[in-house]
Design a protein around this motif. Sequence first.
Motif, PDB file in Angstrom:
ATOM      1  N   ASN A   1     -17.332  35.134  -4.203  1.00 56.05           N
ATOM      2  CA  ASN A   1     -16.418  35.159  -3.194  1.00 56.05           C
ATOM      3  C   ASN A   1     -15.170  34.021  -3.163  1.00 56.05           C
ATOM      4  OD1 ASN A   1     -14.860  35.727  -0.905  1.00 56.05           O
ATOM      5  ND2 ASN A   1     -16.502  35.532   0.674  1.00 56.05           N
ATOM      6  N   THR A   2     -14.144  34.401  -3.809  1.00 56.47           N
ATOM      7  CA  THR A   2     -13.107  33.469  -3.813  1.00 56.47           C
ATOM      8  C   THR A   2     -12.129  33.582  -2.774  1.00 56.47           C
ATOM      9  OG1 THR A   2     -11.869  34.833  -5.524  1.00 56.47           O
ATOM     10  CG2 THR A   2     -13.612  33.028  -6.339  1.00 56.47           C
TER      11      THR A   2
ATOM     12  N   TYR B   1     -25.998  52.353  -1.863  1.00 60.36           N
ATOM     13  CA  TYR B   1     -26.343  50.939  -1.887  1.00 60.36           C
ATOM     14  C   TYR B   1     -24.971  50.118  -2.141  1.00 60.36           C
ATOM     15  CZ  TYR B   1     -31.126  51.481  -3.715  1.00 60.36           C
ATOM     16  OH  TYR B   1     -32.546  51.686  -3.692  1.00 60.36           O
ATOM     17  N   ALA B   2     -25.029  48.716  -1.390  1.00 58.00           N
ATOM     18  CA  ALA B   2     -23.743  48.017  -1.036  1.00 58.00           C
ATOM     19  C   ALA B   2     -23.792  47.346  -2.355  1.00 58.00           C
ATOM     20  CB  ALA B   2     -23.955  47.222   0.220  1.00 58.00           C
ATOM     21  N   ASP B   3     -23.326  47.911  -3.644  1.00 57.18           N
ATOM     22  CA  ASP B   3     -22.881  47.303  -4.833  1.00 57.18           C
ATOM     23  C   ASP B   3     -21.278  47.472  -4.887  1.00 57.18           C
ATOM     24  OD1 ASP B   3     -25.537  47.336  -5.303  1.00 57.18           O
ATOM     25  OD2 ASP B   3     -25.671  48.404  -6.923  1.00 57.18           O
ATOM     26  N   LEU B   4     -20.667  46.258  -4.443  1.00 59.00           N
ATOM     27  CA  LEU B   4     -19.423  46.442  -4.221  1.00 59.00           C
ATOM     28  C   LEU B   4     -18.413  45.345  -4.829  1.00 59.00           C
ATOM     29  CD1 LEU B   4     -19.496  47.023  -0.393  1.00 59.00           C
ATOM     30  CD2 LEU B   4     -18.945  48.804  -2.109  1.00 59.00           C
ATOM     31  N   ILE B   5     -17.144  45.626  -5.500  1.00 58.59           N
ATOM     32  CA  ILE B   5     -16.253  44.821  -5.820  1.00 58.59           C
ATOM     33  C   ILE B   5     -14.864  44.926  -5.224  1.00 58.59           C
ATOM     34  CG2 ILE B   5     -15.114  44.093  -8.046  1.00 58.59           C
ATOM     35  CD1 ILE B   5     -17.230  45.544  -9.727  1.00 58.59           C
ATOM     36  N   ILE B   6     -14.399  43.632  -4.878  1.00 57.61           N
ATOM     37  CA  ILE B   6     -12.857  43.564  -4.463  1.00 57.61           C
ATOM     38  C   ILE B   6     -12.186  43.164  -5.699  1.00 57.61           C
ATOM     39  CG2 ILE B   6     -11.227  42.545  -3.025  1.00 57.61           C
ATOM     40  CD1 ILE B   6     -13.505  42.415  -0.913  1.00 57.61           C
ATOM     41  N   VAL B   7     -11.165  43.851  -6.015  1.00 56.98           N
ATOM     42  CA  VAL B   7     -10.141  43.438  -7.273  1.00 56.98           C
ATOM     43  C   VAL B   7      -8.794  43.050  -6.489  1.00 56.98           C
ATOM     44  CG1 VAL B   7      -9.107  44.568  -9.193  1.00 56.98           C
ATOM     45  CG2 VAL B   7     -11.334  45.567  -8.447  1.00 56.98           C
TER      46      VAL B   7
ATOM     47  N   GLY C   1     -13.255  37.538 -14.110  1.00 63.29           N
ATOM     48  CA  GLY C   1     -13.436  36.074 -13.591  1.00 63.29           C
ATOM     49  C   GLY C   1     -12.111  35.938 -12.866  1.00 63.29           C
ATOM     50  N   LYS C   2     -11.083  36.330 -13.268  1.00 62.96           N
ATOM     51  CA  LYS C   2      -9.634  36.239 -12.576  1.00 62.96           C
ATOM     52  C   LYS C   2      -9.641  37.377 -11.275  1.00 62.96           C
ATOM     53  CE  LYS C   2      -4.868  36.260 -13.056  1.00 62.96           C
ATOM     54  NZ  LYS C   2      -3.445  36.386 -13.834  1.00 62.96           N
ATOM     55  N   ASN C   3      -9.720  38.487 -11.454  1.00 62.45           N
ATOM     56  CA  ASN C   3      -9.391  39.638 -10.886  1.00 62.45           C
ATOM     57  C   ASN C   3     -10.311  40.518  -9.808  1.00 62.45           C
ATOM     58  OD1 ASN C   3      -6.811  39.513 -11.922  1.00 62.45           O
ATOM     59  ND2 ASN C   3      -7.699  40.775 -13.559  1.00 62.45           N
ATOM     60  N   PHE C   4     -11.633  39.998 -10.252  1.00 61.83           N
ATOM     61  CA  PHE C   4     -12.812  40.239  -9.083  1.00 61.83           C
ATOM     62  C   PHE C   4     -13.179  39.066  -8.169  1.00 61.83           C
ATOM     63  CE2 PHE C   4     -15.013  43.643 -12.264  1.00 61.83           C
ATOM     64  CZ  PHE C   4     -13.654  44.114 -12.259  1.00 61.83           C
TER      65      PHE C   4
ATOM     66  N   GLU D   1     -27.035  37.159 -15.253  1.00 52.77           N
ATOM     67  CA  GLU D   1     -26.354  36.648 -14.200  1.00 52.77           C
ATOM     68  C   GLU D   1     -24.640  36.718 -14.761  1.00 52.77           C
ATOM     69  OE1 GLU D   1     -25.215  32.941 -11.245  1.00 52.77           O
ATOM     70  OE2 GLU D   1     -26.466  32.570 -12.973  1.00 52.77           O
ATOM     71  N   GLU D   2     -24.442  36.527 -15.760  1.00 56.92           N
ATOM     72  CA  GLU D   2     -23.109  36.549 -16.402  1.00 56.92           C
ATOM     73  C   GLU D   2     -22.732  38.163 -16.364  1.00 56.92           C
ATOM     74  OE1 GLU D   2     -23.617  34.989 -20.311  1.00 56.92           O
ATOM     75  OE2 GLU D   2     -23.838  32.720 -19.330  1.00 56.92           O
ATOM     76  N   THR D   3     -23.615  38.925 -16.770  1.00 54.13           N
ATOM     77  CA  THR D   3     -23.154  40.486 -16.845  1.00 54.13           C
ATOM     78  C   THR D   3     -22.622  40.777 -15.316  1.00 54.13           C
ATOM     79  OG1 THR D   3     -24.998  40.958 -18.393  1.00 54.13           O
ATOM     80  CG2 THR D   3     -24.221  42.799 -17.066  1.00 54.13           C
ATOM     81  N   LEU D   4     -23.745  40.289 -14.520  1.00 57.10           N
ATOM     82  CA  LEU D   4     -23.435  40.719 -12.979  1.00 57.10           C
ATOM     83  C   LEU D   4     -21.947  40.306 -12.443  1.00 57.10           C
ATOM     84  CD1 LEU D   4     -24.325  41.444 -10.181  1.00 57.10           C
ATOM     85  CD2 LEU D   4     -25.383  39.635  -9.742  1.00 57.10           C
ATOM     86  N   LEU D   5     -21.746  38.982 -12.928  1.00 56.27           N
ATOM     87  CA  LEU D   5     -20.326  38.286 -12.582  1.00 56.27           C
ATOM     88  C   LEU D   5     -19.226  39.200 -13.470  1.00 56.27           C
ATOM     89  CD1 LEU D   5     -21.369  34.572 -12.118  1.00 56.27           C
ATOM     90  CD2 LEU D   5     -20.910  36.295 -10.300  1.00 56.27           C
ATOM     91  N   ARG D   6     -19.628  39.813 -14.184  1.00 55.63           N
ATOM     92  CA  ARG D   6     -18.454  40.626 -14.875  1.00 55.63           C
ATOM     93  C   ARG D   6     -18.418  41.866 -14.073  1.00 55.63           C
ATOM     94  NH1 ARG D   6     -20.712  38.788 -19.799  1.00 55.63           N
ATOM     95  NH2 ARG D   6     -22.192  40.642 -19.879  1.00 55.63           N
TER      96      ARG D   6
END
Length: 489
Positions: A486-487, A450-456, A471-474, A164-169
């Motif tokens: 989702n922040t 695949y919907a593997d997406l990151i908003i930076v 942690g801050k920018n994704f 899970e930590e890897t995913l959240l990176r």
Amino acid sequence: MKKTAIFILTAIVLVAMSFTAYSQDEETVTLITNVNIFDGENEKLLEDYDVLVVKNLIKKIDKDIKIASSYEIDVKTGGLKVMPGAHANDLSVSGDQTVMVYEPEKDVKKEVTVKVIDGGGRTLIPGLIDAHWHTTYASTPAQILLLNQGDMPEVAILSMTAAEETLLRGFTTVRDMGGNPFAIKKLIDSGKYPGHRIVPAGPFMSPTAGHADHYDVPTETPRDKRFLNYWERNMMSMTSDGVAEVQLRTRDILKYGASQIKICTGGGVSSLYDPLDVSEYSIAEVKAAVEEATNYNTYVASHVMTDKGVRTSVEAGVMSIEHGFFATKETLELMKEKDAWLSPQPMKEEDMVWANPISAAKYKQVTDAVAALYPMAKEVGVNLAFGTDQLMDASKAHQQSDYLVRLGEWFTPYETLKMATSENARLLQLSGPRLPYQEGPLGVIKEGAYADLIIVDGNPLEDLELVGDPGKNFVLIMKDGKVYKNTLK
């Protein structure tokens, strides 16, 4: 007997209900609006676009997508179903009961609510891919794996948490290059547990005295070849000697579910009995592994550092060189000619502390070679992958993000992000039909992917440092169409 039967039935129903709950959660439609898209392939951003995600795939990419608040999707129904009030002869007890029955599967239409996420002009990039990760080694302490002070359940628990930590990176996919992540992969892919996609190699394999030999001297050497040690039985590593045994163990690993095979044709840092300069496996043994992998419509990757080892491996049919730090320009040109891949890691001496002086000395040799390899590989134009090879220290796993930023010493932000997305995805395609994810492409933002997406929050094509602090920018991380962070509120 009745209590046992009720317990078993209850367990079956609960498991079935958990899968039903997941399938309902899977049936989602998300519209991401107002984003600038780095598609993983092209340097120019698509500015002010919307992306429509239906279930786990990207359905549409366009400006100002118009859509109602609900959306009709295809849903498969039937299969195993919980049926109340039924009585099975062998489970007859008083009171209301539930049993599992099978109904024919069919496709139906279903209206679902559209979730709208406003990107606010931020940058949308594909989920990152690490081409050399070890799910079950990255966060497991060395004393467990090398000193036998733990067991496989401990490894599994540590690794499941770390996934899970890897995913959240932001790493939504990894090519796992050694270990036993198969159960973890199964649970993650079911949607019941958060984590990254896994393209597994299974246990990495070497000959006796090689990188995967964890048999002690003198208590287990010479070893009794009739038996495997604990970690071999649990598919974490494997030794094999001679063509026949290489064939057998390669087939075992493929049978277990490997997407590709990883062998070792040279010495390693963490292992104690193989100096970096040695060659491991004969040419005939390497060719045996390659033949078995080819028969299974996949490929062989090899852990090797030396120029001689890299050249010998590639000439024998190996398609991916893991590390390759001492390769010469001439050998890199051979790799380019063979369309093979180089998968090094941008390590520095301060990244890891080794208690064993033998490993510490070998690690320094490796890190001293890094700075020369990357510019040479770039000049030659060999297929180049990004991977991190984090090992046996959970506190160091964050270096996965640091290594990506470090590539900026030799590559532009665009080249770096392309390597960690669409280029790594090209490497994954070498697994052919053994690649577990076949519904669409990975590592890109395009319709059908695949919907593997990151908003930076910012533009990483202008400031690569942004990806170093996920942690801050994704601000949004989506994998397989499901939002895990989702922040944007």
